[in-house]
Write an enzyme that holds these catalytic residues in place. Structure first.
Site, PDB file in Angstrom:
ATOM      1  CB  SER A   8      -0.981  -0.013   1.177  1.00 20.17           C
ATOM      2  OG  SER A   8      -0.330   0.195   2.399  1.00 20.17           O
ATOM      3  CG  HIS A  50       9.524   1.746  12.367  1.00 19.89           C
ATOM      4  ND1 HIS A  50       9.637   0.367  12.352  1.00 19.89           N
ATOM      5  CD2 HIS A  50       9.169   2.088  13.634  1.00 19.89           C
ATOM      6  CE1 HIS A  50       9.366  -0.092  13.565  1.00 19.89           C
ATOM      7  NE2 HIS A  50       9.077   0.924  14.348  1.00 19.89           N
ATOM      8  CG  LEU A  95      18.377  -4.771   3.792  1.00 19.05           C
ATOM      9  CD1 LEU A  95      18.168  -3.306   3.459  1.00 19.05           C
ATOM     10  CD2 LEU A  95      18.451  -5.609   2.519  1.00 19.05           C
ATOM     11  CG  ASP A 112      12.972  -0.638  13.011  1.00 16.42           C
ATOM     12  OD1 ASP A 112      12.920  -0.531  11.776  1.00 16.42           O
ATOM     13  OD2 ASP A 112      12.348  -1.505  13.640  1.00 16.42           O
TER      14      ASP A 112
HETATM   15  C1  GRF Z   1       3.938  -0.531   6.724  1.00 15.34           C
HETATM   16  O1  GRF Z   1       3.237  -0.385   7.923  1.00 15.34           O
HETATM   17  C2  GRF Z   1       5.345  -0.027   6.879  1.00 15.34           C
HETATM   18  O2  GRF Z   1       5.469   1.014   7.796  1.00 15.34           O
HETATM   19  C3  GRF Z   1       6.059  -1.236   7.406  1.00 15.34           C
HETATM   20  O3  GRF Z   1       5.484  -2.320   6.730  1.00 15.34           O
HETATM   21  C4  GRF Z   1       4.151  -1.997   6.365  1.00 15.34           C
HETATM   22  C5  GRF Z   1       4.037  -2.230   4.887  1.00 15.34           C
HETATM   23  O4  GRF Z   1       2.717  -2.103   4.414  1.00 15.34           O
HETATM   24  N1  GRF Z   1       7.491  -1.102   7.209  1.00 15.34           N
HETATM   25  P1  GRF Z   1       2.454  -2.000   2.849  1.00 15.34           P
HETATM   26  O5  GRF Z   1       3.046  -3.253   2.222  1.00 15.34           O
HETATM   27  O6  GRF Z   1       3.126  -0.772   2.348  1.00 15.34           O
HETATM   28  O7  GRF Z   1       0.973  -1.955   2.710  1.00 15.34           O
END
Ligand code: GRF
Length: 221
Positions: A17, A115, A99, A151
């Site tokens: 998304s 994040h 990674l 993170d």
């Molecule tokens: C998001 O909440 C992002 O912050 C985290 O993983 C999730 C990915 O969601 N790193 P999408 O695949 O972008 O819908």
């Protein structure tokens, strides 16, 4: 002459998304945007994000981590694909593999992640449940440059959402996700426009839009 556009490769593992939010602003339908998405790479063959990219007419690649003996060779294979298309910035958009230090070192201040929490709070997984458990009044998301420790890294931009008394993990997660979809394109745009530098271990953003002020939750406190 057309303006120079920053070439980015986006790494995903799932529904994509955030990828969609980036496609909407920087995809082939926006040929004058400051960013060009040159590759969407997934470690999972079944990631729905691949469908989103293909639909938009963006090149895709699958580098399946299961096909590699170790993380270093998997990362090297990804690195090769990313460099082959001339990407200048690597964007992690829900990429669920850690990674190696070697890969990260190859993209100094050229590797960004989103994040779903206000770093440095709530690193790692299940951030929304942990925010609820901690009873914080604000939660949100962070776009940052990637460093070897998970993170961490210079913070480029953050978006804040209120935590409501009736929230559960799902409702709070959806509110944060909507913020991610606005924050991520904005942060990448700042980078593409040359407004982000790293000084010491802080990202400095030089942009006129900063408004200042205070936010209160509950409102009017
Ligand atoms: C998001 O909440 C992002 O912050 C985290 O993983 C999730 C990915 O969601 N790193 P999408 O695949 O972008 O819908």
């Amino acid at each position: 002459m057309a303006a120079r556009r920053l070439k980015i490769a986006i790494l995903i593992s799932g529904r994509g998304s955030n990828l969609q939010a980036l496609i909407d602003q920087f995809g082939p339908a926006a040929p004058t945007s400051p960013i060009e998405i040159v590759l969407v790479l997934s470690n999972r063959p079944d990631a729905f994000g691949l469908t989103r990219a293909a639909r938009a007419g963006i090149a895709t690649k699958i580098v399946d981590h299961k096909a590699f003996a170790d993380r270093a060779s998997f990362d090297a294979a990804m690195d090769k694909e990313i460099r082959a298309v001339g990407a200048e910035l690597v964007v992690l958009a829900g990429f669920l593999r850690l990674l190696t230090d070697g890969f990260i070192a190859g993209w100094p201040d050229r590797l960004v992640n989103i994040h779903p929490a206000l770093l440095p709070a709530f690193k790692g997984l299940h951030t929304h449940a942990r925010a609820l458990e901690a009873g914080v009044r604000f939660h949100g998301c962070t776009v940052h440059f990637v460093r070897p420790e998970m993170d961490t890294g210079p913070i480029i931009a953050q978006a804040v959402v209120p935590v409501r008394p009736e929230d559960d993990e799902n409702s709070l997660g959806l509110r944060v996700l909507a913020a991610e979809h606005r924050l991520f394109p904005q942060a990448l745009r700042l980078i593409a426009e040359g407004k982000v530098t790293v000084e010491g271990e802080r990202a400095i953003v030089r942009d006129a839009a900063f408004a200042g002020g205070l936010l209160f939750n509950p409102l009017g406190a």
